[in-house]
Scaffold this active site. Structure first.
Site, PDB file in Angstrom:
ATOM      1  N   CYS A 272      18.096   2.239  33.841  1.00  0.00           N
ATOM      2  CA  CYS A 272      17.095   2.174  34.920  1.00  0.00           C
ATOM      3  C   CYS A 272      17.351   3.294  35.909  1.00  0.00           C
ATOM      4  CB  CYS A 272      17.204   0.839  35.632  1.00  0.00           C
ATOM      5  SG  CYS A 272      17.173  -0.502  34.505  1.00  0.00           S
TER       6      CYS A 272
HETATM    7  N1  SAJ Z   1      26.573   2.640  40.914  1.00  0.00           N
HETATM    8  C1  SAJ Z   1      27.446   3.455  41.623  1.00  0.00           C
HETATM    9  N2  SAJ Z   1      27.584   3.248  42.966  1.00  0.00           N
HETATM   10  C2  SAJ Z   1      26.897   2.261  43.626  1.00  0.00           C
HETATM   11  C3  SAJ Z   1      26.004   1.444  42.881  1.00  0.00           C
HETATM   12  C4  SAJ Z   1      25.852   1.648  41.521  1.00  0.00           C
HETATM   13  O1  SAJ Z   1      28.074   4.342  41.064  1.00  0.00           O
HETATM   14  O2  SAJ Z   1      27.079   2.110  44.835  1.00  0.00           O
HETATM   15  C5  SAJ Z   1      26.383   2.867  39.468  1.00  0.00           C
HETATM   16  C6  SAJ Z   1      26.747   1.652  38.640  1.00  0.00           C
HETATM   17  O3  SAJ Z   1      28.112   1.688  38.272  1.00  0.00           O
HETATM   18  C7  SAJ Z   1      25.837   1.813  37.416  1.00  0.00           C
HETATM   19  C8  SAJ Z   1      24.600   2.496  37.986  1.00  0.00           C
HETATM   20  O4  SAJ Z   1      24.999   3.089  39.231  1.00  0.00           O
HETATM   21  O5  SAJ Z   1      26.440   2.680  36.472  1.00  0.00           O
HETATM   22  C9  SAJ Z   1      23.427   1.545  38.207  1.00  0.00           C
HETATM   23  O6  SAJ Z   1      23.904   0.494  38.982  1.00  0.00           O
HETATM   24  P1  SAJ Z   1      22.930  -0.698  39.522  1.00  0.00           P
HETATM   25  O7  SAJ Z   1      23.771  -1.579  40.369  1.00  0.00           O
HETATM   26  O8  SAJ Z   1      21.708  -0.142  40.128  1.00  0.00           O
HETATM   27  O9  SAJ Z   1      22.630  -1.506  38.222  1.00  0.00           O
HETATM   28  P2  SAJ Z   1      21.449  -1.723  37.182  1.00  0.00           P
HETATM   29  O10 SAJ Z   1      20.895  -0.431  36.731  1.00  0.00           O
HETATM   30  O11 SAJ Z   1      21.958  -2.688  36.194  1.00  0.00           O
HETATM   31  O12 SAJ Z   1      20.338  -2.554  37.919  1.00  0.00           O
HETATM   32  C10 SAJ Z   1      19.459  -1.973  38.761  1.00  0.00           C
HETATM   33  C11 SAJ Z   1      19.205  -3.101  39.743  1.00  0.00           C
HETATM   34  N3  SAJ Z   1      20.379  -3.150  40.614  1.00  0.00           N
HETATM   35  C12 SAJ Z   1      20.435  -3.467  41.904  1.00  0.00           C
HETATM   36  O13 SAJ Z   1      19.438  -3.557  42.579  1.00  0.00           O
HETATM   37  C13 SAJ Z   1      21.783  -3.774  42.486  1.00  0.00           C
HETATM   38  C14 SAJ Z   1      17.913  -2.855  40.316  1.00  0.00           C
HETATM   39  O14 SAJ Z   1      17.941  -1.598  40.939  1.00  0.00           O
HETATM   40  C15 SAJ Z   1      16.842  -2.942  39.260  1.00  0.00           C
HETATM   41  O15 SAJ Z   1      16.340  -4.261  39.234  1.00  0.00           O
HETATM   42  C16 SAJ Z   1      17.348  -2.616  37.884  1.00  0.00           C
HETATM   43  O16 SAJ Z   1      18.304  -1.582  38.032  1.00  0.00           O
HETATM   44  C17 SAJ Z   1      16.174  -2.155  37.037  1.00  0.00           C
HETATM   45  O17 SAJ Z   1      15.997  -2.770  35.987  1.00  0.00           O
HETATM   46  O18 SAJ Z   1      15.456  -1.260  37.465  1.00  0.00           O
END
Ligand code: SAJ
Length: 434
Positions: A272
Protein backbone atom coordinates in the site's frame (compact mmCIF):
# COMPACT_ATOMS: atom_id res chain seq x y z
CA UNK A 1 -35.05 0.44 -8.37
CA UNK A 2 -33.32 2.23 -5.51
CA UNK A 3 -36.13 1.49 -3.09
CA UNK A 4 -36.27 -2.18 -4.11
CA UNK A 5 -32.56 -2.69 -3.57
CA UNK A 6 -32.53 -0.62 -0.38
CA UNK A 7 -35.34 -2.74 1.10
CA UNK A 8 -33.41 -5.92 0.29
CA UNK A 9 -30.37 -4.44 2.02
CA UNK A 10 -32.26 -3.26 5.08
CA UNK A 11 -33.90 -6.66 5.63
CA UNK A 12 -30.59 -8.37 4.86
CA UNK A 13 -32.03 -10.32 1.96
CA UNK A 14 -29.47 -8.75 -0.38
CA UNK A 15 -26.80 -11.21 -1.47
CA UNK A 16 -23.25 -9.85 -1.45
CA UNK A 17 -20.54 -10.94 -3.89
CA UNK A 18 -16.93 -10.14 -2.97
CA UNK A 19 -14.31 -10.45 -5.69
CA UNK A 20 -10.84 -11.03 -4.24
CA UNK A 21 -10.42 -12.91 -0.93
CA UNK A 22 -7.16 -11.35 0.23
CA UNK A 23 -6.33 -9.25 3.29
CA UNK A 24 -9.17 -6.86 2.34
CA UNK A 25 -11.79 -9.14 0.78
CA UNK A 26 -11.76 -11.99 3.29
CA UNK A 27 -12.31 -9.83 6.40
CA UNK A 28 -15.03 -7.93 4.51
CA UNK A 29 -16.75 -11.16 3.41
CA UNK A 30 -16.71 -12.49 6.97
CA UNK A 31 -18.01 -9.16 8.31
CA UNK A 32 -21.00 -9.20 5.93
CA UNK A 33 -21.69 -12.90 6.58
CA UNK A 34 -21.53 -12.35 10.36
CA UNK A 35 -23.90 -9.43 9.80
CA UNK A 36 -26.54 -11.78 8.39
CA UNK A 37 -25.93 -11.42 4.64
CA UNK A 38 -25.48 -14.36 2.29
CA UNK A 39 -21.99 -13.84 0.87
CA UNK A 40 -20.40 -15.31 -2.26
CA UNK A 41 -16.62 -14.95 -2.06
CA UNK A 42 -15.12 -15.10 -5.55
CA UNK A 43 -11.41 -15.69 -6.13
CA UNK A 44 -9.35 -17.02 -9.04
CA UNK A 45 -7.15 -19.00 -6.62
CA UNK A 46 -8.68 -22.50 -6.27
CA UNK A 47 -6.56 -23.27 -3.20
CA UNK A 48 -7.81 -20.15 -1.41
CA UNK A 49 -11.42 -21.01 -2.33
CA UNK A 50 -11.14 -24.54 -0.95
CA UNK A 51 -9.48 -23.32 2.26
CA UNK A 52 -12.24 -20.77 2.79
CA UNK A 53 -14.94 -23.39 2.26
CA UNK A 54 -13.18 -25.63 4.80
CA UNK A 55 -13.30 -22.75 7.30
CA UNK A 56 -9.52 -22.33 7.19
CA UNK A 57 -8.31 -18.76 7.64
CA UNK A 58 -5.09 -17.61 5.96
CA UNK A 59 -5.40 -13.98 7.10
CA UNK A 60 -4.04 -13.36 10.61
CA UNK A 61 -6.76 -10.76 11.28
CA UNK A 62 -9.60 -13.22 10.53
CA UNK A 63 -10.03 -15.46 13.58
CA UNK A 64 -10.73 -19.17 13.08
CA UNK A 65 -13.95 -18.93 15.10
CA UNK A 66 -15.39 -16.36 12.67
CA UNK A 67 -14.42 -18.44 9.65
CA UNK A 68 -15.95 -21.55 11.22
CA UNK A 69 -19.16 -19.70 12.08
CA UNK A 70 -19.79 -18.26 8.62
CA UNK A 71 -18.75 -21.34 6.66
CA UNK A 72 -20.61 -23.87 8.87
CA UNK A 73 -23.79 -21.78 8.52
CA UNK A 74 -23.14 -21.52 4.77
CA UNK A 75 -23.65 -17.75 5.10
CA UNK A 76 -20.37 -17.46 3.25
CA UNK A 77 -19.42 -19.71 0.37
CA UNK A 78 -16.37 -19.27 -1.83
CA UNK A 79 -16.09 -20.09 -5.51
CA UNK A 80 -13.97 -19.50 -8.59
CA UNK A 81 -17.14 -19.27 -10.67
CA UNK A 82 -17.96 -15.64 -11.51
CA UNK A 83 -21.45 -16.62 -12.69
CA UNK A 84 -22.62 -16.40 -9.05
CA UNK A 85 -22.67 -12.64 -9.75
CA UNK A 86 -26.08 -13.32 -11.30
CA UNK A 87 -27.33 -14.20 -7.78
CA UNK A 88 -25.88 -11.08 -6.16
CA UNK A 89 -27.50 -7.75 -5.37
CA UNK A 90 -24.19 -6.14 -4.43
CA UNK A 91 -20.75 -6.89 -5.86
CA UNK A 92 -17.65 -5.52 -4.12
CA UNK A 93 -14.23 -5.60 -5.80
CA UNK A 94 -11.19 -6.11 -3.55
CA UNK A 95 -8.44 -7.02 -6.03
CA UNK A 96 -4.76 -5.95 -6.04
CA UNK A 97 -3.65 -2.70 -7.61
CA UNK A 98 0.13 -3.16 -8.00
CA UNK A 99 2.68 -1.28 -10.07
CA UNK A 100 3.95 -2.80 -13.31
CA UNK A 101 7.61 -3.24 -14.27
CA UNK A 102 7.91 0.42 -15.28
CA UNK A 103 6.49 1.52 -11.90
CA UNK A 104 3.16 2.56 -13.40
CA UNK A 105 -0.35 1.69 -12.13
CA UNK A 106 -1.52 -1.78 -13.15
CA UNK A 107 -5.35 -1.76 -13.04
CA UNK A 108 -5.59 -5.02 -15.00
CA UNK A 109 -7.08 -6.85 -12.01
CA UNK A 110 -9.83 -4.22 -11.74
CA UNK A 111 -10.49 -4.48 -15.49
CA UNK A 112 -10.68 -8.29 -15.30
CA UNK A 113 -13.11 -8.07 -12.38
CA UNK A 114 -15.37 -5.52 -14.04
CA UNK A 115 -15.39 -7.50 -17.31
CA UNK A 116 -16.54 -10.53 -15.33
CA UNK A 117 -19.23 -8.45 -13.64
CA UNK A 118 -20.39 -7.19 -17.04
CA UNK A 119 -20.81 -10.78 -18.22
CA UNK A 120 -23.14 -11.72 -15.40
CA UNK A 121 -24.58 -8.46 -14.11
CA UNK A 122 -28.33 -7.89 -13.83
CA UNK A 123 -30.51 -4.80 -13.44
CA UNK A 124 -30.76 -3.43 -9.93
CA UNK A 125 -27.27 -4.37 -8.71
CA UNK A 126 -24.78 -2.12 -6.97
CA UNK A 127 -21.07 -2.48 -7.76
CA UNK A 128 -18.49 -1.07 -5.34
CA UNK A 129 -14.74 -0.81 -5.96
CA UNK A 130 -12.58 -0.97 -2.79
CA UNK A 131 -9.14 -1.40 -4.34
CA UNK A 132 -6.91 1.64 -3.85
CA UNK A 133 -6.46 3.37 -7.20
CA UNK A 134 -5.95 6.73 -8.89
CA UNK A 135 -8.76 9.31 -8.86
CA UNK A 136 -11.04 8.70 -11.87
CA UNK A 137 -10.68 4.91 -12.10
CA UNK A 138 -14.30 4.20 -11.10
CA UNK A 139 -15.68 6.74 -13.58
CA UNK A 140 -13.18 6.35 -16.42
CA UNK A 141 -12.38 2.62 -16.31
CA UNK A 142 -15.33 0.85 -14.69
CA UNK A 143 -18.35 2.94 -15.75
CA UNK A 144 -17.88 2.61 -19.56
CA UNK A 145 -17.56 -1.17 -19.27
CA UNK A 146 -20.68 -1.54 -17.14
CA UNK A 147 -22.73 0.78 -19.38
CA UNK A 148 -21.44 -0.80 -22.60
CA UNK A 149 -24.42 -3.14 -22.88
CA UNK A 150 -26.90 -0.26 -22.68
CA UNK A 151 -27.64 -0.18 -18.96
CA UNK A 152 -27.45 3.25 -17.31
CA UNK A 153 -25.69 3.98 -14.00
CA UNK A 154 -28.04 5.44 -11.41
CA UNK A 155 -31.04 3.93 -13.16
CA UNK A 156 -30.37 0.28 -14.11
CA UNK A 157 -27.36 -0.31 -11.84
CA UNK A 158 -25.37 1.58 -9.25
CA UNK A 159 -21.64 2.22 -8.96
CA UNK A 160 -19.54 3.58 -6.07
CA UNK A 161 -16.03 3.68 -4.66
CA UNK A 162 -15.31 2.88 -1.02
CA UNK A 163 -11.64 2.62 -0.06
CA UNK A 164 -10.48 -0.24 2.12
CA UNK A 165 -8.94 0.86 5.41
CA UNK A 166 -7.28 -2.23 6.76
CA UNK A 167 -4.28 -2.05 9.06
CA UNK A 168 -2.95 -5.63 9.11
CA UNK A 169 -2.05 -6.67 12.65
CA UNK A 170 -4.06 -3.87 14.25
CA UNK A 171 -6.00 -5.43 17.15
CA UNK A 172 -8.01 -2.29 17.91
CA UNK A 173 -9.38 -1.25 14.51
CA UNK A 174 -11.13 -3.91 12.46
CA UNK A 175 -13.42 -3.69 9.42
CA UNK A 176 -16.52 -3.04 11.50
CA UNK A 177 -15.16 -0.20 13.66
CA UNK A 178 -13.11 1.71 11.09
CA UNK A 179 -15.08 4.60 9.55
CA UNK A 180 -15.88 3.88 5.88
CA UNK A 181 -15.69 6.48 3.10
CA UNK A 182 -18.34 6.13 0.37
CA UNK A 183 -18.52 8.03 -2.94
CA UNK A 184 -21.03 7.14 -5.68
CA UNK A 185 -21.07 7.99 -9.37
CA UNK A 186 -24.67 9.12 -8.79
CA UNK A 187 -26.40 10.24 -5.60
CA UNK A 188 -28.51 7.08 -5.66
CA UNK A 189 -25.33 5.00 -5.66
CA UNK A 190 -23.94 6.86 -2.66
CA UNK A 191 -27.25 6.31 -0.84
CA UNK A 192 -27.32 2.59 -1.61
CA UNK A 193 -23.63 2.03 -0.81
CA UNK A 194 -24.17 3.84 2.49
CA UNK A 195 -27.21 1.65 3.25
CA UNK A 196 -25.21 -1.47 2.45
CA UNK A 197 -22.12 -0.75 4.52
CA UNK A 198 -23.93 0.74 7.50
CA UNK A 199 -25.55 -2.67 8.10
CA UNK A 200 -22.14 -3.99 9.20
CA UNK A 201 -19.85 -0.96 9.77
CA UNK A 202 -20.36 1.46 12.65
CA UNK A 203 -19.55 4.77 10.93
CA UNK A 204 -20.10 5.68 7.27
CA UNK A 205 -18.69 8.88 5.73
CA UNK A 206 -20.41 9.73 2.43
CA UNK A 207 -18.58 12.13 0.10
CA UNK A 208 -19.79 13.87 -3.05
CA UNK A 209 -18.25 11.62 -5.70
CA UNK A 210 -16.23 8.48 -6.42
CA UNK A 211 -13.26 10.68 -7.33
CA UNK A 212 -13.28 12.37 -3.93
CA UNK A 213 -13.42 8.95 -2.25
CA UNK A 214 -10.51 7.71 -4.37
CA UNK A 215 -8.51 10.84 -3.47
CA UNK A 216 -9.26 10.52 0.28
CA UNK A 217 -7.54 7.13 0.36
CA UNK A 218 -4.54 8.41 -1.58
CA UNK A 219 -4.20 11.40 0.75
CA UNK A 220 -4.19 8.98 3.72
CA UNK A 221 -1.41 6.84 2.28
CA UNK A 222 0.55 9.75 0.83
CA UNK A 223 0.45 11.34 4.28
CA UNK A 224 2.16 8.21 5.59
CA UNK A 225 4.81 7.75 2.90
CA UNK A 226 5.83 11.43 3.06
CA UNK A 227 6.07 11.45 6.86
CA UNK A 228 8.00 8.19 6.89
CA UNK A 229 10.32 9.65 4.25
CA UNK A 230 10.71 12.80 6.35
CA UNK A 231 11.65 10.89 9.49
CA UNK A 232 14.07 8.68 7.56
CA UNK A 233 15.73 11.85 6.25
CA UNK A 234 15.84 13.26 9.82
CA UNK A 235 17.63 10.03 10.83
CA UNK A 236 20.20 10.45 8.06
CA UNK A 237 20.74 14.11 9.11
CA UNK A 238 21.08 13.17 12.79
CA UNK A 239 23.63 10.50 11.83
CA UNK A 240 25.75 13.23 10.23
CA UNK A 241 25.25 15.56 13.20
CA UNK A 242 25.93 12.89 15.83
CA UNK A 243 22.46 13.24 17.34
CA UNK A 244 20.24 10.32 18.48
CA UNK A 245 17.21 10.63 16.19
CA UNK A 246 15.19 8.17 18.26
CA UNK A 247 15.61 10.32 21.36
CA UNK A 248 14.63 13.38 19.31
CA UNK A 249 11.41 11.73 18.10
CA UNK A 250 10.49 10.44 21.57
CA UNK A 251 10.93 13.96 22.94
CA UNK A 252 9.06 15.61 20.04
CA UNK A 253 6.04 13.37 20.57
CA UNK A 254 5.50 14.89 24.03
CA UNK A 255 4.04 17.83 22.10
CA UNK A 256 0.31 17.33 22.79
CA UNK A 257 -0.84 18.98 19.55
CA UNK A 258 0.37 19.46 16.00
CA UNK A 259 2.78 16.53 15.93
CA UNK A 260 2.39 12.84 15.10
CA UNK A 261 5.38 10.48 15.58
CA UNK A 262 6.67 8.41 12.72
CA UNK A 263 9.75 6.23 13.06
CA UNK A 264 12.81 5.60 10.91
CA UNK A 265 13.25 2.09 9.64
CA UNK A 266 14.95 -0.20 7.14
CA UNK A 267 12.59 0.93 4.38
CA UNK A 268 8.87 0.99 3.55
CA UNK A 269 7.14 -2.26 2.67
CA UNK A 270 3.65 -3.56 2.17
CA UNK A 271 1.74 -3.19 -1.05
CA UNK A 272 0.00 0.00 0.00
CA UNK A 273 2.31 2.69 1.28
CA UNK A 274 5.14 2.28 -1.23
CA UNK A 275 2.65 1.76 -4.08
CA UNK A 276 -0.55 3.77 -3.68
CA UNK A 277 1.01 7.26 -3.68
CA UNK A 278 2.69 6.38 -7.00
CA UNK A 279 -0.84 5.96 -8.42
CA UNK A 280 -1.47 9.56 -7.42
CA UNK A 281 1.82 10.98 -8.75
CA UNK A 282 1.28 9.08 -12.02
CA UNK A 283 -2.22 10.56 -12.47
CA UNK A 284 -1.01 14.05 -11.53
CA UNK A 285 1.87 13.80 -14.03
CA UNK A 286 -0.68 12.95 -16.73
CA UNK A 287 -2.25 16.32 -15.91
CA UNK A 288 1.06 18.15 -16.06
CA UNK A 289 1.67 18.27 -12.31
CA UNK A 290 4.81 16.89 -10.63
CA UNK A 291 3.96 15.45 -7.17
CA UNK A 292 7.45 16.13 -5.85
CA UNK A 293 6.81 15.21 -2.19
CA UNK A 294 5.75 11.69 -3.20
CA UNK A 295 8.67 11.14 -5.54
CA UNK A 296 11.17 12.50 -3.00
CA UNK A 297 9.72 10.42 -0.13
CA UNK A 298 9.84 7.29 -2.31
CA UNK A 299 13.47 8.07 -3.14
CA UNK A 300 14.50 8.59 0.50
CA UNK A 301 12.68 5.44 1.64
CA UNK A 302 14.24 3.36 -1.14
CA UNK A 303 17.72 4.35 0.13
CA UNK A 304 17.13 2.89 3.59
CA UNK A 305 18.03 -0.76 2.76
CA UNK A 306 21.40 0.49 1.46
CA UNK A 307 21.86 2.55 4.63
CA UNK A 308 21.21 -0.57 6.75
CA UNK A 309 23.81 -2.56 4.78
CA UNK A 310 26.32 0.29 5.27
CA UNK A 311 25.66 0.09 9.03
CA UNK A 312 26.33 -3.68 8.95
CA UNK A 313 29.58 -3.12 7.04
CA UNK A 314 30.56 -0.44 9.58
CA UNK A 315 29.73 -2.70 12.52
CA UNK A 316 31.86 -5.52 11.10
CA UNK A 317 34.73 -3.21 10.11
CA UNK A 318 34.97 -1.89 13.64
CA UNK A 319 35.57 -5.50 14.63
CA UNK A 320 38.10 -6.00 11.85
CA UNK A 321 35.75 -8.20 9.88
CA UNK A 322 35.05 -7.73 6.18
CA UNK A 323 31.44 -8.24 5.14
CA UNK A 324 32.59 -10.81 2.59
CA UNK A 325 32.55 -14.20 4.26
CA UNK A 326 30.95 -12.90 7.47
CA UNK A 327 27.88 -14.65 8.87
CA UNK A 328 24.95 -12.24 9.13
CA UNK A 329 21.73 -13.31 10.88
CA UNK A 330 18.68 -11.20 9.93
CA UNK A 331 15.83 -11.07 12.47
CA UNK A 332 12.45 -10.63 10.82
CA UNK A 333 11.64 -10.60 7.10
CA UNK A 334 7.98 -9.43 6.96
CA UNK A 335 7.38 -5.83 5.86
CA UNK A 336 6.26 -4.86 9.37
CA UNK A 337 5.91 -6.51 12.75
CA UNK A 338 3.36 -9.21 13.49
CA UNK A 339 2.27 -9.71 9.88
CA UNK A 340 3.26 -12.61 7.64
CA UNK A 341 3.48 -10.58 4.48
CA UNK A 342 6.64 -10.17 2.44
CA UNK A 343 5.36 -7.83 -0.26
CA UNK A 344 7.81 -4.99 -0.92
CA UNK A 345 9.52 -5.92 2.35
CA UNK A 346 12.83 -4.04 2.74
CA UNK A 347 14.23 -7.21 4.33
CA UNK A 348 14.29 -8.82 0.88
CA UNK A 349 16.47 -6.05 -0.55
CA UNK A 350 18.74 -6.02 2.51
CA UNK A 351 19.25 -9.80 2.35
CA UNK A 352 19.90 -9.62 -1.40
CA UNK A 353 22.42 -6.76 -0.98
CA UNK A 354 24.26 -8.62 1.81
CA UNK A 355 24.31 -11.82 -0.24
CA UNK A 356 25.62 -10.03 -3.34
CA UNK A 357 28.45 -8.52 -1.24
CA UNK A 358 29.54 -12.00 -0.18
CA UNK A 359 28.03 -12.27 3.30
CA UNK A 360 26.72 -15.65 4.48
CA UNK A 361 23.13 -14.63 5.23
CA UNK A 362 20.58 -16.48 7.36
CA UNK A 363 17.28 -15.23 8.74
CA UNK A 364 14.73 -15.94 11.44
CA UNK A 365 11.07 -15.00 11.08
CA UNK A 366 8.50 -16.92 13.15
CA UNK A 367 5.75 -16.02 10.66
CA UNK A 368 7.63 -16.70 7.43
CA UNK A 369 9.28 -20.15 7.31
CA UNK A 370 10.67 -19.68 3.76
CA UNK A 371 12.09 -16.86 1.67
CA UNK A 372 12.11 -17.36 -2.09
CA UNK A 373 12.89 -14.14 -3.95
CA UNK A 374 15.10 -13.69 -7.03
CA UNK A 375 18.27 -15.70 -6.20
CA UNK A 376 17.35 -15.94 -2.51
CA UNK A 377 16.13 -19.32 -1.33
CA UNK A 378 16.32 -19.52 2.48
CA UNK A 379 14.61 -21.34 5.31
CA UNK A 380 14.03 -19.55 8.62
CA UNK A 381 16.56 -20.75 11.24
CA UNK A 382 15.65 -21.28 14.90
CA UNK A 383 16.42 -18.27 17.07
CA UNK A 384 18.81 -20.00 19.49
CA UNK A 385 21.67 -18.65 21.60
CA UNK A 386 24.08 -20.60 19.35
CA UNK A 387 22.62 -19.10 16.19
CA UNK A 388 23.07 -15.61 17.68
CA UNK A 389 26.55 -16.29 19.10
CA UNK A 390 27.85 -17.83 15.88
CA UNK A 391 26.79 -14.87 13.75
CA UNK A 392 29.41 -12.18 13.11
CA UNK A 393 26.55 -9.67 12.99
CA UNK A 394 22.83 -9.82 13.82
CA UNK A 395 20.45 -7.34 12.11
CA UNK A 396 17.00 -6.69 13.54
CA UNK A 397 14.92 -5.77 10.48
CA UNK A 398 11.35 -6.55 11.63
CA UNK A 399 10.53 -6.22 15.31
CA UNK A 400 7.99 -9.03 15.67
CA UNK A 401 6.47 -9.12 19.15
CA UNK A 402 7.69 -11.76 21.57
CA UNK A 403 11.15 -12.56 20.20
CA UNK A 404 14.01 -12.94 22.69
CA UNK A 405 15.55 -9.52 22.14
CA UNK A 406 17.31 -9.63 25.54
CA UNK A 407 19.04 -12.87 24.56
CA UNK A 408 20.09 -11.31 21.25
CA UNK A 409 21.51 -8.20 22.95
CA UNK A 410 23.36 -10.34 25.48
CA UNK A 411 24.88 -12.88 23.07
CA UNK A 412 25.35 -11.11 19.75
CA UNK A 413 28.90 -10.09 18.88
CA UNK A 414 27.28 -7.05 17.36
CA UNK A 415 23.64 -6.27 16.56
CA UNK A 416 22.40 -3.61 14.13
CA UNK A 417 18.97 -2.56 15.40
CA UNK A 418 16.92 -0.92 12.62
CA UNK A 419 13.76 -0.52 14.72
CA UNK A 420 15.11 0.71 18.07
CA UNK A 421 13.78 -2.57 19.47
CA UNK A 422 16.60 -2.71 22.05
CA UNK A 423 16.06 0.85 23.28
CA UNK A 424 15.62 -0.43 26.83
CA UNK A 425 19.11 -2.01 26.79
CA UNK A 426 21.07 0.52 24.78
CA UNK A 427 24.01 0.74 27.25
CA UNK A 428 25.76 -2.21 25.64
CA UNK A 429 28.74 -1.68 23.36
CA UNK A 430 27.60 -4.36 20.90
CA UNK A 431 24.46 -2.51 19.88
CA UNK A 432 24.46 -0.29 16.78
CA UNK A 433 21.23 1.64 16.18
CA UNK A 434 20.14 3.07 12.84
N1 SAJ B 1 6.85 2.32 8.58
C1 SAJ B 1 7.99 3.00 8.99
N2 SAJ B 1 7.86 4.01 9.90
C2 SAJ B 1 6.64 4.36 10.43
C3 SAJ B 1 5.49 3.66 9.99
C4 SAJ B 1 5.61 2.64 9.06
O1 SAJ B 1 9.09 2.70 8.55
O2 SAJ B 1 6.59 5.27 11.26
C5 SAJ B 1 6.96 1.25 7.58
C6 SAJ B 1 6.47 -0.08 8.09
O3 SAJ B 1 7.52 -0.81 8.70
C7 SAJ B 1 5.99 -0.77 6.80
C8 SAJ B 1 5.51 0.39 5.94
O4 SAJ B 1 6.11 1.58 6.48
O5 SAJ B 1 7.09 -1.39 6.15
C9 SAJ B 1 3.99 0.54 5.92
O6 SAJ B 1 3.57 0.60 7.25
P1 SAJ B 1 2.02 0.86 7.66
O7 SAJ B 1 1.98 0.94 9.14
O8 SAJ B 1 1.45 1.99 6.91
O9 SAJ B 1 1.34 -0.50 7.28
P2 SAJ B 1 0.40 -1.10 6.15
O10 SAJ B 1 0.90 -0.76 4.81
O11 SAJ B 1 0.19 -2.51 6.52
O12 SAJ B 1 -1.03 -0.48 6.37
C10 SAJ B 1 -1.34 0.75 5.93
C11 SAJ B 1 -2.36 1.19 6.97
N3 SAJ B 1 -1.59 1.54 8.16
C12 SAJ B 1 -1.85 2.48 9.06
O13 SAJ B 1 -2.69 3.33 8.87
C13 SAJ B 1 -1.11 2.42 10.37
C14 SAJ B 1 -3.18 2.18 6.34
O14 SAJ B 1 -2.35 3.24 5.93
C15 SAJ B 1 -3.95 1.58 5.19
O15 SAJ B 1 -5.21 1.16 5.67
C16 SAJ B 1 -3.26 0.40 4.58
O16 SAJ B 1 -1.87 0.66 4.62
C17 SAJ B 1 -3.75 0.24 3.15
O17 SAJ B 1 -4.22 -0.86 2.87
O18 SAJ B 1 -3.70 1.21 2.41
Amino acid sequence: MIKELKDKILNRKAKVGIIGLGYVGLPLAVTFAKGGFKVYGIDIDKDRVSRVNKGVTYILDVPVKDMTEVTKSKMMVATTDFSVIKECDAVIICVPTPLNKTKEPDVSYIVAAVENIKRYMKRGQIVVLESTTYPGTTEEVMLPVLESEGMKEGKDFFLAFSPERIDPGNDKYKTENTPKIIGGISAGSTELAKALYEQVIEKIVPVSSAKVAEMVKLLENTFRIVNIGLVNEILLMCDKLGIDAWEVIDAAKTKPYGFMPFYPGPGVGGHCIPVDPIYLSWKARGHGFEARFIDLASHVNSQMPHYVVDKVIGALNSRNKPLKGSKVLCIGAAYKKDVKDLRESPALEIIELLDKKGAKVSYHDPLLPYLKWNDINLKSVALTKDAVKSADCVVIITDHTGLEYGMIAKNARVVVDTRNTLKGISNRKNIVRL
